[in-house]
Write a protein that holds these residues in place. Structure first.
Motif: not given
Lengths: 227, 228, 287
Positions: B44-49
């Motif tokens: 999720g964090i890489p997707i959000g970034l």
């Protein structure tokens, strides 16, 4: 001296709007250049290009005689020689020390050497002993000086300054002017935008004037009109 | 009132006695929630970034999709994963159905859109000067994004905690994919569902209180961690 | 000089989100099941909610687990779902109560070695005021006909469980198809259905075991019992290893032998709630 920057047919658009259009511009290495012009004339856009942060829409930029390929891999090396100090500098969360350490750590500097460099640059801007302070709790003038120290610590070949004297108190302004005046002697070429007529460099006629994104021909003294 | 007092008594006696089945359920809940949130954060964090920092066609549609994925019912995710991990499904050979691993997969899918969306909002809310500043100081794109991540860590932690809150409290995925197996996949929420089905409301409420206490404890730990 | 990651040491700014993730990882590892629990061989059985909710499995399984050094994973769902899990090979054996479906399951080659384990019976529950007059019925079938005729509220499991199968048989025998506002399909376990029927003052069909276990939590009473049509035998079937090679057939057979053998039968016979036996072991030749 050889030109450090050369621009050929450089334009920059933001959407439909033309922000910058420079048929040709040569900037020699050394000394202090000031970049003047009213707000919105394209000064910050030009600094962004010279800092290798945002590519021009068209045209070619030469740095140190070499054509700049706007590829991330080669830009990283170039950015380590040219540092931009933004108009309202952003200091990272954490201590003043940590802020200055960021760029040094990236360059592989460690331990005592790094610590010494940090202290030295803080003393240069008159903030010796500020290392432990929380960076984001500083005043406007202190913030500007820490940001300047953060850039100085990297000993850049070119330092780009965007309105370094806007929003700072009188004492800070005095310190910043003095530091900037001493930079050419340390081997750093300075290019700065300013409205301030008292800045060194502005007085010796080395002025690049921009109006509505275009170079204006005149090489006379800086327009003092604030908009 | 008596009812609640009674529940509290039962709850306290279970906690004080360190009831082994209760402890096991708490452990299982924490275990699957922690792992699924780790996985959800890694996705999720890489997707959000990525969504927050790059421009690409149909970006708005992707954001809308991410948003609507937060509302996907747990049972639908349960059903989907069930189809994949059942012996009949493409990954049936791994024998994952009715194991904690199956719940972890389902919960990770459940939490990923939440983590991604909240990470995306913090990226979009971040000071736009952070990346150029890190880059002009010599950072590579990767180093600069790490710097950005560090600057918005409160938002990122909030995203992770929300993901944790979602999975630790959900029952659909745990029930469908775990099968509520005593001593293996029985989580706090499936125990509550089971005890309610047996008419043991007092025990159900007691477990609910414990669930809330555990969620609160996890949040407090993270809060302290952030303060430091 | 290219460094991955940010600076460390005294710099006090570093990848702090990473610290949170590390903490979570630590938590995940700390609460991970012990290696012993993972090492034990696991036998997976799907069964009906009645066997688990009554508490029988809590006394029946541990001696077997101790004897064979294994761990039983019990998935308690309705009979229909239990058989489905056996059909797809997601469990190693099934322990259910719906004879006709069990026979179909074996005939289709999904299961082998079906054995009778135990029995109890179904009872028709209702409130004491009995608006449909079930008490006066001549048979269980007649009782169902009366409920339908009166349009009295009836809560059905509606989940293809063994109890639901039995209920459908009874409606069929009564010559009616239950439909209308009075007939509620709950789609839930026996316990919930008894609870719903209690709240709604309705009738329902329940297995005696679950009813006894719930007796203190409901004021529904037994209005009809003892008919041959209310018989409720439980069977156990190993999933066919020829169809699903991964199933633990050997261990499944050991469990079947255990529950139908001396020790298992003794445990079933002795199991009771408040002194009342819930299940009776089947005789060797069938009940």
């Amino acid at each position: 001296m050889a030109p450090i920057f050369r621009l050929e047919s450089v334009t920059r658009h933001y959407g439909e709007r033309l922000a910058l259009e420079i048929p040709e511009l040569v900037i020699e290495e050394g000394g202090i250049r000031s970049l003047s012009g009213p707000n919105g004339s394209g000064k910050s856009t030009l600094l962004g290009i010279l800092a290798f942060l945002s590519p021009p829409t068209s045209g070619v930029l030469y740095y140190d005689g070499k054509r700049v390929e706007w590829k991330e891999r080669s830009l990283v090396a170039l950015r380590r020689e040219v540092t931009l100090l933004h108009q309202s500098p952003y200091l990272f969360e954490g201590s003043v020390h940590a802020n200055i350490a960021f760029g040094l750590g990236i360059r592989g500097m460690r331990g005592e050497e790094k610590h010494g460099r940090i202290e030295e640059s803080l003393e240069t801007v008159g903030l010796g002993g500020f290392g432990h302070r929380r960076a984001r709790a500083l005043s406007g003038g202190e913030t500007q000086r820490v940001a300047l120290a953060r850039a100085l610590a990297l000993a850049p070949r070119v330092l780009l300054l965007d309105e370094p004297l806007a929003n700072v108190d009188r004492d800070s302004a005095v310190v910043i002017r003095a530091v900037i005046a001493g930079l050419p002697a340390r081997g750093t070429t300075v290019i700065m935008t300013t409205h301030d007529p008292d800045v060194p460099g502005c007085s010796n006629g080395e002025v690049i004037r921009l109006e509505e994104g275009r170079l204006s021909r005149s090489r006379d003294e800086v327009a003092t009109g604030r908009t | 009132m008596d009812y609640l007092v009674e529940s509290l008594k039962v709850s306290l006696s279970l906690i004080l006695a360190l009831d082994p089945e209760l402890c096991q359920a708490v452990r299982t809940s924490l275990y699957v929630s922690a792992w699924s949130v780790v996985l959800a954060s890694l996705m999720g964090i890489p997707i959000g970034l990525a969504v927050g920092l790059t421009e690409f066609p149909f970006k708005r549609s992707v954001i809308t999709l991410l948003n609507s994925m937060m509302a996907v019912p747990t049972v639908l995710i349960g059903l989907l994963v069930y189809g994949f991990v059942s012996r009949q499904g493409p990954f049936g050979g791994l024998g994952l159905l009715f194991t904690p691993a199956a719940i972890i997969i389902g919960d990770a899918l459940l939490a990923t859109p939440i983590v991604a969306n909240l990470a995306l909002s913090s990226v979009r809310g971040a000071n736009t000067a952070i990346l150029p500043t890190a880059m002009t100081l010599g950072g590579t794109r990767f180093q600069s994004v790490l710097r950005l991540l560090s600057e918005i860590r409160f938002g990122i932690m909030a995203a992770v905690i929300s993901g944790f809150g979602r999975v630790v409290s959900e029952v659909g995925v745990a029930m469908m994919l775990g099968g509520n197996i005593l001593g293996s996949t029985r989580t706090m929420t499936t125990v509550i569902a089971l005890e309610t089905s047996k008419g043991e409301f007092a025990l159900g409420i007691a477990l609910g209180l414990i669930l809330m206490a555990v969620a609160l404890a996890v949040n407090i730990v993270f809060q302290i961690l952030q303060r430091r | 000089m290219r460094q991955q990651g940010t600076n460390k040491g005294d710099d006090r700014i570093s990848g702090i989100p990473a610290r949170g993730v590390l903490l979570l990882l630590a938590l995940a590892i700390w609460v991970a099941p012990g290696s012993a629990a993972l090492a034990a061989e696991r036998l997976r059985m799907s069964t009906t909610t009645s066997t688990e909710n009554s508490g029988l499995l809590r006394v029946l399984l541990p001696p077997f687990e101790a004897k064979f050094g294994c761990k039983m994973d019990v998935i308690a769902v309705g009979t229909g779902k239990s058989l489905k899990l056996g059909e797809t090979g997601d469990v190693d054996l099934v322990f259910v109560h719906a004879r006709s479906l069990e026979d179909k399951f074996v005939a289709a080659g999904f299961g082998v070695n079906r054995r009778d384990v135990m029995y109890n019976d179904f009872v028709i529950l209702g409130s004491t005021d009995d608006p449909a007059g079930v008490r006066g019925a001549g048979s269980a079938t007649d009782a169902f006909a009366r409920i339908a005729a009166a349009g009295a509220r009836f809560v059905s499991r509606g989940d293809e469980s063994g109890t639901h199968q039995k209920e459908k048989e009874l409606w069929k025998a009564a010559g009616t198809t239950p439909r209308g506002k009075w007939y509620l399909e709950a789609g839930q376990g026996m316990g919930e259905v008894i609870r719903m029927a209690t709240e709604m003052r309705g009738y329902t069909l329940a297995d005696r075991g679950t009813y006894i276990a719930y007796r203190k939590k409901t004021d529904l009473v037994i209005l009809r019992q003892g008919d041959k049509g209310l018989w409720n035998p439980y069977g156990i079937i190993a999933v066919n290893p020829a169809r699903h090679p991964h199933v633990k057939y050997g261990l499944a057979i050991k469990f079947i032998e255990f529950v139908t053998g001396e020790e298992g039968r003794g445990i079933i016979a002795n199991f009771n709630v408040d002194g009342e036996p819930l299940f009776f072991p089947s005789s060797r030749e069938g009940p």
